[in-house]
Motif scaffolding. Structure first.
Motif, PDB file in Angstrom:
ATOM      1  N   UNK A  67       0.812  -1.204   0.000  1.00  0.00           N
ATOM      2  CA  UNK A  67       0.000   0.000   0.000  1.00  0.00           C
ATOM      3  C   UNK A  67       0.852   1.264   0.000  1.00  0.00           C
ATOM      4  N   UNK A  68       2.044   1.171  -0.527  1.00  0.00           N
ATOM      5  CA  UNK A  68       2.926   2.331  -0.548  1.00  0.00           C
ATOM      6  C   UNK A  68       2.859   3.061  -1.873  1.00  0.00           C
ATOM      7  N   UNK A  69       3.469   4.239  -1.933  1.00  0.00           N
ATOM      8  CA  UNK A  69       3.486   4.992  -3.192  1.00  0.00           C
ATOM      9  C   UNK A  69       4.320   4.252  -4.252  1.00  0.00           C
ATOM     10  N   UNK A  70       3.740   4.110  -5.443  1.00  0.00           N
ATOM     11  CA  UNK A  70       4.417   3.406  -6.523  1.00  0.00           C
ATOM     12  C   UNK A  70       4.328   1.890  -6.431  1.00  0.00           C
ATOM     13  N   UNK A  71       3.661   1.415  -5.422  1.00  0.00           N
ATOM     14  CA  UNK A  71       3.506  -0.027  -5.252  1.00  0.00           C
ATOM     15  C   UNK A  71       2.156  -0.456  -5.804  1.00  0.00           C
ATOM     16  N   UNK A  72       2.048  -1.720  -6.117  1.00  0.00           N
ATOM     17  CA  UNK A  72       0.798  -2.279  -6.634  1.00  0.00           C
ATOM     18  C   UNK A  72       0.014  -2.881  -5.470  1.00  0.00           C
ATOM     19  N   UNK A  73      -1.197  -2.422  -5.302  1.00  0.00           N
ATOM     20  CA  UNK A  73      -2.029  -2.892  -4.189  1.00  0.00           C
ATOM     21  C   UNK A  73      -2.416  -4.353  -4.413  1.00  0.00           C
ATOM     22  N   UNK A  74      -2.416  -5.160  -3.360  1.00  0.00           N
ATOM     23  CA  UNK A  74      -2.782  -6.577  -3.499  1.00  0.00           C
ATOM     24  C   UNK A  74      -4.182  -6.795  -4.083  1.00  0.00           C
ATOM     25  N   UNK A  75      -5.106  -5.881  -3.802  1.00  0.00           N
ATOM     26  CA  UNK A  75      -6.444  -6.020  -4.388  1.00  0.00           C
ATOM     27  C   UNK A  75      -6.422  -5.824  -5.902  1.00  0.00           C
ATOM     28  N   UNK A  76      -5.515  -4.991  -6.389  1.00  0.00           N
ATOM     29  CA  UNK A  76      -5.386  -4.816  -7.840  1.00  0.00           C
ATOM     30  C   UNK A  76      -4.927  -6.117  -8.488  1.00  0.00           C
ATOM     31  N   UNK A  77      -4.056  -6.839  -7.794  1.00  0.00           N
ATOM     32  CA  UNK A  77      -3.597  -8.131  -8.312  1.00  0.00           C
ATOM     33  C   UNK A  77      -4.755  -9.132  -8.299  1.00  0.00           C
ATOM     34  N   UNK A  78      -5.514  -9.153  -7.204  1.00  0.00           N
ATOM     35  CA  UNK A  78      -6.658 -10.066  -7.116  1.00  0.00           C
ATOM     36  C   UNK A  78      -7.698  -9.743  -8.183  1.00  0.00           C
ATOM     37  N   UNK A  79      -7.943  -8.475  -8.403  1.00  0.00           N
ATOM     38  CA  UNK A  79      -8.893  -8.087  -9.459  1.00  0.00           C
ATOM     39  C   UNK A  79      -8.358  -8.455 -10.835  1.00  0.00           C
ATOM     40  N   UNK A  80      -7.062  -8.364 -11.002  1.00  0.00           N
ATOM     41  CA  UNK A  80      -6.456  -8.749 -12.281  1.00  0.00           C
ATOM     42  C   UNK A  80      -6.653 -10.239 -12.547  1.00  0.00           C
ATOM     43  N   UNK A  81      -6.563 -11.044 -11.504  1.00  0.00           N
ATOM     44  CA  UNK A  81      -6.812 -12.482 -11.663  1.00  0.00           C
ATOM     45  C   UNK A  81      -8.248 -12.715 -12.113  1.00  0.00           C
ATOM     46  N   UNK A  82      -9.185 -12.002 -11.508  1.00  0.00           N
ATOM     47  CA  UNK A  82     -10.591 -12.167 -11.888  1.00  0.00           C
ATOM     48  C   UNK A  82     -10.836 -11.726 -13.334  1.00  0.00           C
ATOM     49  N   UNK A  83     -10.217 -10.625 -13.731  1.00  0.00           N
ATOM     50  CA  UNK A  83     -10.331 -10.168 -15.123  1.00  0.00           C
ATOM     51  C   UNK A  83      -9.730 -11.218 -16.060  1.00  0.00           C
TER      52      UNK A  83
END
Length: 158
Positions: A67-83
């Motif tokens: 959850x830091x600046x320039x980092x990828x949020x874990x939920x974005x990765x989980x949503x990417x899996x669903x997509x």
């Protein structure tokens, strides 16, 4: 939730191809022209997913998940899996449809002028759908953790 299985996607392609062929046999006379542009939207989505997969993979390998600046949020990765899972299934069903259409058109190209004209657009659409399936599976692969237990099960046979 596990990874999308290729055999399930293959069964989806085969089922959609059979249904597609039967529908085309009944309804082809009412079809609009199938141009080269018909399936290119799927190719654009495939390219976007492949590029996103590369970005996600780079962030995961660099350890920049959080959850830091320039980092990828874990939920974005989980949503990417669903997509990725949804795109793989959409691509498989659409690929099956275009395979069914091709199965109808290819033997009729010499007898029906319009079948010959529609063949190129159908082949481009099928290739675009296949590209979407491949890009979706790639994105799903890129979203794996480097320490994913499904890759190397403890004490299991590989």
């Amino acid at each position: 939730m596990g990874p999308t299985r290729k055999r399930d996607l293959t069964a989806g392609v085969a089922s959609a191809a059979v249904v597609g062929y039967l529908l085309v046999v009944l309804l082809y006379r009412w079809f609009p022209p199938i141009t080269v542009w018909t399936g290119l939207s799927l190719l654009a989505i495939a390219v976007a997913e492949a590029v996103w997969g590369r970005y996600v993979r780079a962030k995961i390998q660099a350890g920049e998940i959080g959850d830091g600046p320039g980092w990828l949020h874990p939920l974005a990765v989980a949503r990417s899996v669903m997509v990725a899972k949804a795109s793989a299934w959409v691509g498989a069903v659409v690929l099956g449809w275009w395979v069914g259409v091709l199965a109808f058109l290819l033997p009729r190209r010499s007898a029906m002028r319009v079948a010959g004209e529609d063949t190129t657009g159908t082949m481009v659409a099928a290739a675009s759908a296949l590209a979407l399936v491949i890009a979706a599976l790639w994105l799903q692969h890129c979203c794996k953790s480097p320490y994913d237990p499904t890759e190397h099960p403890e004490g299991g046979d590989n």
